[in-house]
Design an enzyme around this catalytic site. Structure first.
Site, short mmCIF file in Angstrom:
data_model
loop_
_atom_site.label_atom_id
_atom_site.label_comp_id
_atom_site.label_asym_id
_atom_site.label_seq_id
_atom_site.Cartn_x
_atom_site.Cartn_y
_atom_site.Cartn_z
CD GLU A 1 -2.39 0.90 2.86
OE1 GLU A 1 -3.31 1.67 2.89
OE2 GLU A 1 -1.58 0.71 3.52
CE LYS B 1 -6.99 0.70 4.12
NZ LYS B 1 -6.66 1.85 3.98
CB CYS C 1 -3.98 -1.35 5.12
SG CYS C 1 -2.48 -0.74 7.00
#
Length: 529
Positions: free
Chosen positions: A287, A346, A398
């Site tokens: 990321e 995301k 994440c």
């Protein structure tokens, strides 16, 4: 004439002794919370969660709801204050303390619930379900939840780990809490027996089963954990480029971060050419490895394209992109011939990190914070599964690794392995990266999938479907990992059942609380009569 002894005022030392005695449950509750924290990574003392909950059961059993609220809050503070200290690494203690103060309220409510059901037969069962109900609420509210600190996430090295494949984090956490409460109840009944008091067989059996059933269940679940390849294997490379410096300032070095990851990929390409390492089928960057939008900046696109051509295989790049006025945290699959081919945005974005809830209120309290998050990220809407020459790679970026649904739906949409690209540079050398790595280990077992964790600054890792870490990097060093990993297509019971085990435990908790409240009301009516 002397007054009788019973009319004499108590001595000062007696008063102080009584006050100190009343403090014992409060101190014990806070210390049990600290003990629970110590059971979490980077330490491998998973078993300390059992005495932590045994002690918590001791301080709560038979208490009134007001006292239980306070004791639960102290337990939450003892646990969450040290566990979440990393949230204040770069922004100061204010946000850390505010977060803990709010999250501990949920633990306080759980404490009141545990105290209420502690008078019921087989109370450890009801109490453990109440704890999981509290975790379920914390994982969803406020601001779409904050599951950090789920008991399951401290059990990556524990004997209960195979239960993650049975019913995910709720069942794994339930087993640990049940066993802890059961240990206390078994000890209490043994002490009663030694004092020559009658112990009901049913109570003794329930206490023993509270300990034996979770352990037996974990042993029985071991066959669900397998590393066998079901759709062949792939050789995967994980790139950790490192950052110029840790902390929030890393984002000011966007081009340097991109260049670092390209440079490490070029090093990998050179080592492949020299025969020092096998050629991977695809490469995974973390990321924020390109915070420069490659769709809007030709120079960034050229750097990524050069790295992909050098290594000769597709690269999954973590980029910050802007589309139609929306800012997105995006994974981009960059082919050495075709360029960008697939994307994943995301979906579970981080409050106060990637977007600011209550922006006006936050700005009135701290203008610096609104300056750091000038524009809110937007959420993606579709699960991330890249098809890379026939291999299905699921993506959970994440923060998403903490959320059950965000990982599971990559597998239900065909993922044969999972990647968790992350950026932990903001949190320096805190325990955060190890806590998140443990989450990925739980996810590997939960869904019986290889999990790779490419991180900007470490710790990056390759995790087998049984939760073992086979390769890992250090922190704040450039490195690459190359490994052949199994692709798996079968689904565990946890994957198939999804949210159903959690719902079942919520119903158990509701049933126990309803029983306890009803019994209390009947007792009051009988007393009034």
């Amino acid at each position: 004439m002397d007054q009788p002894d019973q009319l004499q005022p108590p001595s000062a030392s007696g008063v102080r002794g009584g006050r100190l005695l009343r403090l014992v449950p409060a101190v014990a509750s806070a210390l049990c919370g600290v003990l629970l924290y110590v059971s979490f990574p980077p330490r491998t003392l998973w078993w300390l969660a059992l005495p932590a909950f045994a002690g918590f059961g001791w301080v709560l059993r038979g208490r009134g709801w007001k006292a239980a609220l306070g004791l639960g809050y102290l337990f939450g503070l003892g646990f969450l204050l040290p566990l979440l200290v990393w949230t204040g690494v770069e922004v100061g203690p204010g946000p850390w303390l505010a977060l803990v103060a709010i999250e501990a309220v949920f633990v306080a409510l759980v404490g009141a619930g545990v105290a209420a059901v502690s008078r019921l037969p087989a109370w450890p069962l009801w109490a453990a379900a109440v704890w999981i109900a509290g975790e379920a609420v914390r994982a969803r509210a406020p601001f779409r939840g904050f599951p950090w600190g789920k008991i399951a996430f401290g059990q990556a090295d524990g004997v209960f780990l195979p239960l993650a494949a049975v019913g995910g984090t709720p069942v794994l956490g339930f087993a640990v809490v049940l066993c802890g409460f059961g240990l206390y109840e078994a000890g209490r009944l043994i002490a009663e027996k030694r004092r020559s008091r009658d112990v009901r067989r049913g109570a003794a059996a329930a206490a023993l089963l509270s300990v034996a059933v979770p352990v037996a269940g974990a042993v029985a679940a071991r066959p669900l954990v397998s590393d066998k390849a079901e759709d062949g294997t792939r050789t995967v490379a994980v790139i950790q480029g490192n950052v110029p410096r840790s902390g929030l300032e890393f984002s000011a070095q966007r081009r340097a971060v991109l260049d670092y990851h390209a440079r490490e990929t070029l090093k990998l390409a050179a080592d492949i050419k020299a025969g020092k390492t096998p050629k991977p089928d695809y490469v995974l960057w973390p990321e924020n490895s390109s915070d420069i939008d490659p769709f809007a900046n030709p120079d960034a696109a050229a750097v990524i394209d050069g790295a992909a051509k050098a290594v000769g295989v597709p690269i999954s790049v973590g980029a910050v992109v802007e589309k139609d006025g929306k800012l997105l945290n995006e994974q981009v699959l960059w082919d050495p011939v075709k360029g960008p081919t697939q994307t994943y945005d995301k979906r579970q974005i981080q409050p106060f990190g990637e977007y600011l809830p209550l922006r006006g209120l936050v700005g009135a309290v701290n203008k610096n914070w609104t300056g750091m998050v000038r524009q809110d990220f937007s959420r993606g809407s579709a699960p991330g599964v890249f098809d890379i020459d026939g291999a299905k790679v699921g993506l959970a970026t994440c923060y998403e690794a903490a959320f059950d649904w965000a990982v599971r739906d990559t597998v239900t949409h065909g993922a044969e392995m999972i990647s968790v690209p992350s950026n932990n540079a903001t949190f320096d050398r805190s325990e955060m990266t190890y806590q998140q790595l443990a989450m990925s280990r739980i996810r590997a077992v939960e869904h019986s999938r290889t999990v790779t964790v490419p991180v900007t600054s470490g710790v990056s890792a390759v995790i087998m479907p049984d939760g073992r870490i086979t390769q890992r990097t250090g922190m704040f060093v450039p490195a690459y990992l190359v490994q052949k990993v199994p692709l798996r297509t079968s689904k565990t019971p946890a994957t198939e059942l999804g949210i159903l085990p959690e719902i079942a435990l919520l119903l158990v908790a509701a049933g126990g609380l309803g029983w306890a409240i009803g019994s209390g009301l009947r007792a009051r009516r009988a007393g009034g009569a």
